[in-house]
Design a protein around this motif. Sequence first.
Motif, PDB file in Angstrom:
ATOM      1  N   THR A  97       0.831  -1.208   0.000  1.00 34.49           N
ATOM      2  CA  THR A  97       0.000   0.000   0.000  1.00 34.49           C
ATOM      3  C   THR A  97       0.863   1.255   0.000  1.00 34.49           C
ATOM      4  N   PHE A  98       0.254   2.348  -0.425  1.00 34.05           N
ATOM      5  CA  PHE A  98       0.732   3.671  -0.085  1.00 34.05           C
ATOM      6  C   PHE A  98      -0.095   4.136   1.120  1.00 34.05           C
ATOM      7  N   ILE A  99       0.558   4.717   2.108  1.00 38.22           N
ATOM      8  CA  ILE A  99      -0.162   5.265   3.252  1.00 38.22           C
ATOM      9  C   ILE A  99      -0.400   6.740   2.994  1.00 38.22           C
ATOM     10  N   ARG A 100      -1.676   7.106   2.903  1.00 38.25           N
ATOM     11  CA  ARG A 100      -2.050   8.468   2.534  1.00 38.25           C
ATOM     12  C   ARG A 100      -2.306   9.361   3.750  1.00 38.25           C
ATOM     13  N   ALA A 101      -2.693   8.777   4.876  1.00 42.65           N
ATOM     14  CA  ALA A 101      -2.972   9.589   6.064  1.00 42.65           C
ATOM     15  C   ALA A 101      -2.807   8.716   7.304  1.00 42.65           C
ATOM     16  N   ALA A 185       4.048  11.952   4.915  1.00 46.93           N
ATOM     17  CA  ALA A 185       3.870  13.331   4.456  1.00 46.93           C
ATOM     18  C   ALA A 185       5.063  13.844   3.662  1.00 46.93           C
ATOM     19  N   SER A 186       6.289  13.307   3.932  1.00 44.95           N
ATOM     20  CA  SER A 186       7.506  13.872   3.333  1.00 44.95           C
ATOM     21  C   SER A 186       8.035  13.100   2.135  1.00 44.95           C
ATOM     22  N   SER A 187       7.892  11.797   2.132  1.00 41.69           N
ATOM     23  CA  SER A 187       8.549  10.994   1.090  1.00 41.69           C
ATOM     24  C   SER A 187       7.675  10.705  -0.109  1.00 41.69           C
ATOM     25  N   GLY A 188       6.406  11.056  -0.058  1.00 36.81           N
ATOM     26  CA  GLY A 188       5.536  10.803  -1.201  1.00 36.81           C
ATOM     27  C   GLY A 188       5.416   9.329  -1.508  1.00 36.81           C
TER      28      GLY A 188
END
Length: 214
Positions: A97-101, A185-188
């Motif tokens: 996954t990408f973690i969005r929040a 938040a920083s690494s996209g």
Amino acid sequence: MKAPRIVRSVTLRSRRGIILFVAGTVAIGIGAAGVRALVSDSPSARTHTEAEGTVTQTPVASPAVTDPSPSAGPPQPSPSTEPAPDPNALADGLYPTFIRAVDVKGATVTVDVLQVFVGEAEQHQAAIEDGVDWEYFMYDPVYVRNENPLLRKLPVAGDVRILFYGWCDYPSRWAGLTELRKEAASSGEGWYYEITVVDGAVVGIEQKVASSGC
């Protein structure tokens, strides 16, 4: 001497009258009896006699028996309506996954599930299928395909094990989620995260490299 004869004559006549009266009375009685016998033997007389001797019995209707209505039992509770299962819920397993929040206080993460291809052959084939230039991805450790933009908000278990790239130990949930929020938040999309889901909750998170950054 003439007076006594007269008396005898009167006496004889009186006796004859009495005899005739008695005989007449008997005759009348016999005649009446005969008439009564004839009348009693007649069909109408017999019918009348039979009618007088007949007792008319009116049938008594038996009381109607109605089945007692079944006694109403205690009110049955209405069946509880279970909520429909979430078609987007994740089954138990491991997901890239990408973690969005990240909600540290609420202990939840919002994830975007991916497809990850590992190995040059699989990566190259996936890039061809997606119509992208392989040269831009050939040095990445994985090829990431993200066709579904659906985001899922998942609870994080209290004993979650969070492992960051290059770390050797697992922080507490509070410390791990705080660090995870900074990284997301920083690494996209330079990192992706493999999450382990059990019973709808995240019990494991491991940070992985998505691109080489070259």
